[in-house]
Design an enzyme around this catalytic site. Structure first.
Site, PDB file in Angstrom:
ATOM      1  N   LYS A 130      -9.265  -1.224  -4.030  1.00 21.88           N
ATOM      2  CA  LYS A 130      -9.665  -1.791  -5.322  1.00 21.88           C
ATOM      3  C   LYS A 130     -11.176  -1.922  -5.425  1.00 21.88           C
ATOM      4  CE  LYS A 130      -5.468  -3.835  -6.956  1.00 21.88           C
ATOM      5  NZ  LYS A 130      -4.691  -4.988  -7.387  1.00 21.88           N
ATOM      6  N   LYS A 185       0.388   6.421  -4.806  1.00 23.10           N
ATOM      7  CA  LYS A 185       1.410   5.489  -5.290  1.00 23.10           C
ATOM      8  C   LYS A 185       1.507   5.536  -6.821  1.00 23.10           C
ATOM      9  CE  LYS A 185       0.386   1.007  -5.648  1.00 23.10           C
ATOM     10  NZ  LYS A 185       0.072  -0.406  -5.390  1.00 23.10           N
ATOM     11  N   LYS A 218       0.193   1.468 -12.412  1.00 28.99           N
ATOM     12  CA  LYS A 218      -0.037   1.290 -13.856  1.00 28.99           C
ATOM     13  C   LYS A 218      -1.475   1.612 -14.229  1.00 28.99           C
ATOM     14  CE  LYS A 218       1.399  -3.130 -13.245  1.00 28.99           C
ATOM     15  NZ  LYS A 218       1.688  -4.539 -13.400  1.00 28.99           N
TER      16      LYS A 218
HETATM   17  P1  TYM Z   1       2.201  -5.929  -8.069  1.00 32.88           P
HETATM   18  O1  TYM Z   1       2.156  -6.749  -9.313  1.00 32.88           O
HETATM   19  O2  TYM Z   1       1.201  -4.850  -7.879  1.00 32.88           O
HETATM   20  O3  TYM Z   1       3.626  -5.262  -7.919  1.00 32.88           O
HETATM   21  C1  TYM Z   1       4.833  -6.014  -8.028  1.00 32.88           C
HETATM   22  C2  TYM Z   1       5.859  -5.471  -7.056  1.00 32.88           C
HETATM   23  O4  TYM Z   1       6.090  -4.086  -7.300  1.00 32.88           O
HETATM   24  C3  TYM Z   1       5.938  -3.354  -6.097  1.00 32.88           C
HETATM   25  N1  TYM Z   1       5.400  -2.026  -6.407  1.00 32.88           N
HETATM   26  C4  TYM Z   1       5.948  -0.868  -5.994  1.00 32.88           C
HETATM   27  N2  TYM Z   1       7.031  -0.620  -5.253  1.00 32.88           N
HETATM   28  C5  TYM Z   1       7.336   0.682  -5.008  1.00 32.88           C
HETATM   29  N3  TYM Z   1       6.603   1.724  -5.493  1.00 32.88           N
HETATM   30  C6  TYM Z   1       5.510   1.517  -6.238  1.00 32.88           C
HETATM   31  N4  TYM Z   1       4.813   2.540  -6.709  1.00 32.88           N
HETATM   32  C7  TYM Z   1       5.130   0.164  -6.523  1.00 32.88           C
HETATM   33  N5  TYM Z   1       4.118  -0.398  -7.234  1.00 32.88           N
HETATM   34  C8  TYM Z   1       4.297  -1.742  -7.136  1.00 32.88           C
HETATM   35  C9  TYM Z   1       4.959  -4.174  -5.262  1.00 32.88           C
HETATM   36  O5  TYM Z   1       5.084  -3.888  -3.895  1.00 32.88           O
HETATM   37  C10 TYM Z   1       5.390  -5.579  -5.604  1.00 32.88           C
HETATM   38  O6  TYM Z   1       6.472  -5.985  -4.802  1.00 32.88           O
HETATM   39  N6  TYM Z   1       0.141  -8.995  -4.709  1.00 32.88           N
HETATM   40  C11 TYM Z   1       1.358  -8.674  -5.430  1.00 32.88           C
HETATM   41  C12 TYM Z   1       1.904  -9.816  -6.263  1.00 32.88           C
HETATM   42  C13 TYM Z   1       2.119 -11.083  -5.521  1.00 32.88           C
HETATM   43  C14 TYM Z   1       3.184 -11.357  -4.620  1.00 32.88           C
HETATM   44  C15 TYM Z   1       2.976 -12.700  -4.214  1.00 32.88           C
HETATM   45  C16 TYM Z   1       4.263 -10.621  -4.152  1.00 32.88           C
HETATM   46  C17 TYM Z   1       1.333 -12.184  -5.601  1.00 32.88           C
HETATM   47  N7  TYM Z   1       1.852 -13.171  -4.814  1.00 32.88           N
HETATM   48  C18 TYM Z   1       3.843 -13.308  -3.282  1.00 32.88           C
HETATM   49  C19 TYM Z   1       5.132 -11.231  -3.246  1.00 32.88           C
HETATM   50  C20 TYM Z   1       4.914 -12.557  -2.829  1.00 32.88           C
HETATM   51  C21 TYM Z   1       1.070  -7.528  -6.378  1.00 32.88           C
HETATM   52  O7  TYM Z   1      -0.023  -7.319  -6.810  1.00 32.88           O
HETATM   53  O8  TYM Z   1       2.189  -6.884  -6.806  1.00 32.88           O
END
Ligand code: TYM
Length: 334
Positions: free
Chosen positions: A116, A198, A201
């Protein structure tokens, strides 16, 4: 630590930019499916979204939309707690405490931070750096046993475990040490245009991702255009990452294993296969989109769910925060 009868789950998702099929197959579908087995706490993590610049009105709208989408895809507020992260102030409070038990070197090694900061070289803020500490606070505040996430979050859950173990080592048993939970076939959904990256969005190429809000026509078109290789066999192997990605999407939607998919499409070629993947994705997303519109337009219902969710979340989180404060020695009126 409190012993609940069911194991506790916590997970979060950022509200900005809508949800991708990667979010859905890597995490959200699992969130829905494990609600009976576990006591689940799910959060729309708006504080995490602040590490990049957002227009305030857009952010406000996207937080609501994200909550409506989670309800539409089957998060049931009678079974699970659904809340917006910033509505429970214990997250920010525990995050500060934990940041004093997390090393600069550990945070510097986080691949998401490195990625990032490369993408936004003009805004490498301290929040972007300490983001995994806030994530650790999110998880540890709920005495969480299990964290359902996509594979890209593995490193953050490992850091959470390390910080919890370190804190427990210094002050005695305070935090439950959580385990990550990944889906079987779609833990990492890749870009439809570049199977080495990956699905994200923020990808500038719209054809690289499927959004949960995409029309059926857009879904069919994007899958048709997805990068494969010059062969024709539906199987995994060297140079076949594009096909493998479509197989994991198909498997994620239908519940089939890679072996079953290979068997189903033996001798049938990519055209047939892509049509089947598109049909399966459209059939999965269409009902969800209708439900989403219905929930989003019912403001009273949505607000009610979130208000109750933040009260229930707060009452768990406060106790754990106070436990940690006492252990450290800053809660002097105990
Ligand atoms: P975020 O918002 O980027 O994504 C949410 C969830 O979607 C999964 N994900 C994917 N899984 C498979 N293939 C992909 N291309 C893909 N893109 C996203 C992510 O692994 C995630 O599970 N830091 C985290 C949010 C967060 C969180 C937490 C998660 C904040 N606090 C505590 C678990 C526990 C994030 O940015 O996810």
């Amino acid at each position: 630590m409190e012993e609940a009868s069911k194991k506790r789950v916590f997970s979060g998702i950022q509200p900005t930019g809508g949800f991708t099929l990667g979010n859905y197959l890597g995490a959200l579908k699992n969130w829905k499916n494990i609600q009976d087995e576990y006591e689940c706490v799910y959060s729309v993590v708006d504080l995490h979204a602040l590490t990049v610049r957002n227009d305030p009105a857009t952010l406000r709208r996207q937080i609501r939309e994200a909550c409506a989408m989670l309800l539409a895809l089957g998060i049931d507020p009678h079974k699970s707690i659904l809340f917006v992260q910033s509505h429970v102030s214990a997250h920010a409070e525990l995050s500060w405490l934990l940041s004093c038990y997390t090393q600069f070197g550990e945070l510097s090694r986080m691949t998401q931070f490195k990625d990032k900061s490369q993408k936004h070289p003009d805004n490498i803020n301290a929040g972007l750096f300490t983001y995994p500490v806030l994530m650790a606070a999110d998880i540890l505040l709920y005495d969480t046993d299990v964290v359902p996430v996509g594979a890209d979050q593995k490193q953050h859950v490992e850091l959470t475990r390390d910080v919890a173990i370190r804190f427990n080592g210094l002050y005695g048993d305070t935090f439950r040490v959580p385990e990550p939970l990944f889906t079987r076939v779609a833990a990492r959904v890749m870009s439809l245009q570049d199977p080495a990256a990956k699905m994200s969005k923020s990808d500038p190429n719209e054809n690289a991702r499927i959004m949960l809000s995409d029309s059926s026509e857009a879904i069919v078109r994007k899958i048709k255009r997805a990068v494969t290789d010059s062969g024709s066999e539906v199987c995994r192997g060297e140079g076949k990452q594009g096909v493998e990605n479509l197989m994991s999407i198909y498997g994620g939607v239908t519940g089939r294993s890679f072996e079953e998919i290979e068997e189903e499409f033996r001798g049938r070629g990519y055209g047939d296969f892509k049509a089947a993947v598109a049909d399966a994705v459209v059939a999965e997303l269409q009902p969800l989109q209708q439900e989403y519109q219905r929930i989003l337009s019912d403001r009273g219902y949505l607000d009610g769910v979130l208000k109750e969710g933040s009260e229930r979340a707060s009452s768990i989180a406060r106790k754990v925060l106070s436990r940690a404060q006492k252990r450290i020695g800053i809660n002097i009126f105990r």
